[in-house]
Design a protein around this motif. Structure first.
Motif, PDB file in Angstrom:
ATOM      1  N   CYS A 199       1.089  -1.204   0.149  1.00  8.22           N
ATOM      2  CA  CYS A 199       0.048  -0.035  -0.133  1.00  8.22           C
ATOM      3  C   CYS A 199       0.638   1.294  -0.129  1.00  8.22           C
ATOM      4  CB  CYS A 199      -0.917  -0.094   1.142  1.00  8.22           C
ATOM      5  SG  CYS A 199      -1.760   1.507   1.475  1.00  8.22           S
ATOM      6  N   CYS A 202       0.025   3.237   3.578  1.00  3.89           N
ATOM      7  CA  CYS A 202       0.596   2.597   4.764  1.00  3.89           C
ATOM      8  C   CYS A 202       1.532   1.563   4.934  1.00  3.89           C
ATOM      9  CB  CYS A 202      -0.782   2.253   5.736  1.00  3.89           C
ATOM     10  SG  CYS A 202      -1.445   0.565   5.320  1.00  3.89           S
ATOM     11  N   CYS A 223      -6.674  -1.343  -0.084  1.00  4.98           N
ATOM     12  CA  CYS A 223      -5.918  -1.786   1.197  1.00  4.98           C
ATOM     13  C   CYS A 223      -6.560  -2.137   2.369  1.00  4.98           C
ATOM     14  CB  CYS A 223      -4.927  -0.450   1.752  1.00  4.98           C
ATOM     15  SG  CYS A 223      -3.856  -1.046   3.027  1.00  4.98           S
ATOM     16  N   CYS A 226      -5.435   0.180   5.756  1.00  4.50           N
ATOM     17  CA  CYS A 226      -5.964   1.659   5.854  1.00  4.50           C
ATOM     18  C   CYS A 226      -7.201   1.848   5.231  1.00  4.50           C
ATOM     19  CB  CYS A 226      -4.661   2.716   5.489  1.00  4.50           C
ATOM     20  SG  CYS A 226      -4.623   2.671   3.883  1.00  4.50           S
TER      21      CYS A 226
END
Ligand SMILES: [Zn+2]
Ligand SMILES: [Zn+2]
Ligand SMILES: [Zn+2]
Length: 321
Positions: A199, A202, A223, A226
């Motif tokens: 990602c 994050c 994701c 997050c």
């Protein structure tokens, strides 16, 4: 014995803070866990250091000295600075400590470094990822190289907590990987890059695509950590260039053509030379044949805008006369 005790204490402290919602506790959980795992490996380096070498294997700086009685050159540690992640894995591997997935340690290190950035919002999934990586490292290392069961080293409570969190994380990761593996990727190289997909927000590896039937540029990612959504090139671009770097190196070393080259369209190192198409933005070669001699043109001829290097050279020489 004290390095081992410190390692155990650090890991236990990390796991105690794990379930606390206070962001400062989250930070200290990761810090302690990471420090504890490093100490575990350092303990082995300390054990393997010859007597009288001032714990040579633990020290960053190593100098040769001559033993006054034997006249033999010995290496001793100098100063206080101790080894970091890279040296730890390099030295232990050289000393026969194999079957350790060192990339898990680098992931742990990057989560540890990210906590400054994510002070109050480090997603819970990244915490679990840290625990899962720690657990796998402990399993791979403790029994084979310290001769002790992890549960005996860490204690029932700490070990069970780790095991629970890691099991949940591993199951989630497996489900994400299953989703990604079911996608009909435009090139096999994209499928091979799945382990490198992260990602951009994050840095979590818990990615899935929103519609597994989608193809090419319609593929979108979500994701699980997050909850942000990403487009195909946002994820695939960086993953391809990272995943193919090693293969590029070996291919070029063997005198073959690399797997990827810099794409003239998106600028990423994702142009697949075997397919003549960019894995990320789907750019295709603009000029495929030399307009003078008919020779096939490749990525590096594109800047000549339609001629091959040989013809261009000849033309330049004639014009210079
Ligand atoms: Zn994320
Ligand atoms: Zn491209
Ligand atoms: Zn030509």
């Amino acid at each position: 014995m004290s390095i081992l005790n410190n390692a155990i204490e650090s890991i236990q402290l990390g796991m105690e803070d794990f379930h606390n919602d206070d962001p400062r506790r989250v930070q200290s959980a990761i810090r302690n866990l990471y420090a504890g795992i490093l100490l575990l490996f350092k303990y082995k380096l300390q054990q393997l250091s010859p007597e009288g070498s001032d714990e040579v294997l633990l020290k960053t700086k190593i100098i040769p000295t001559i033993n006054p009685t034997t006249g033999i050159v010995v290496w001793v540690g100098k100063g206080k600075k101790t080894v970091e992640v890279h040296d730890i894995s390099e030295r232990l591997t050289a000393l026969g400590i194999t079957n350790i997935e060192w990339n898990r340690l680098s992931t742990l290190q990057s989560i540890r470094n990210n906590i400054e950035h994510y002070f109050s919002t480090l997603p819970a999934e990244r915490m679990k990822e840290a625990v899962a990586n720690s657990l796998h490292l402990i399993i791979q290392f403790c029994e084979p190289y310290l001769g002790q069961q992890p549960v005996d080293i860490l204690g029932q409570e700490c070990w069970e907590l780790m095991l629970n969190e890691a099991t949940i994380y591993d199951a989630e990761l497996q489900s994400c990987r299953g989703n990604l593996e079911s996608v009909n990727w435009p090139f096999p190289e994209v499928g091979e890059s799945i382990p490198k997909m992260r990602c951009p927000e994050c840095d979590s590896e818990l990615l899935r695509v929103t519609n597994t039937q989608a193809i090419r540029n319609d593929i979108n990612f979500l994701c699980s950590s997050c909850q942000e959504e990403f487009t195909y090139p946002q994820i695939v671009g960086p993953a391809i260039s990272e995943a193919m770097a090693g293969r590029n190196h070996w291919r070029v070393k063997d005198g073959d053509q690399a797997v990827t080259g810099d794409c003239p369209e998106c600028g990423e190192d994702t142009f697949l030379l075997d397919h003549n198409e960019c894995a990320s933005c789907f750019y295709e070669l603009e000029y495929t044949e030399c307009e003078w001699c008919g020779e096939s043109l490749v990525l590096e001829d594109q800047y000549l805008e339609g001629t091959c290097g040989y013809c261009q050279n000849r033309y330049d020489r004639i014009m210079a006369e």
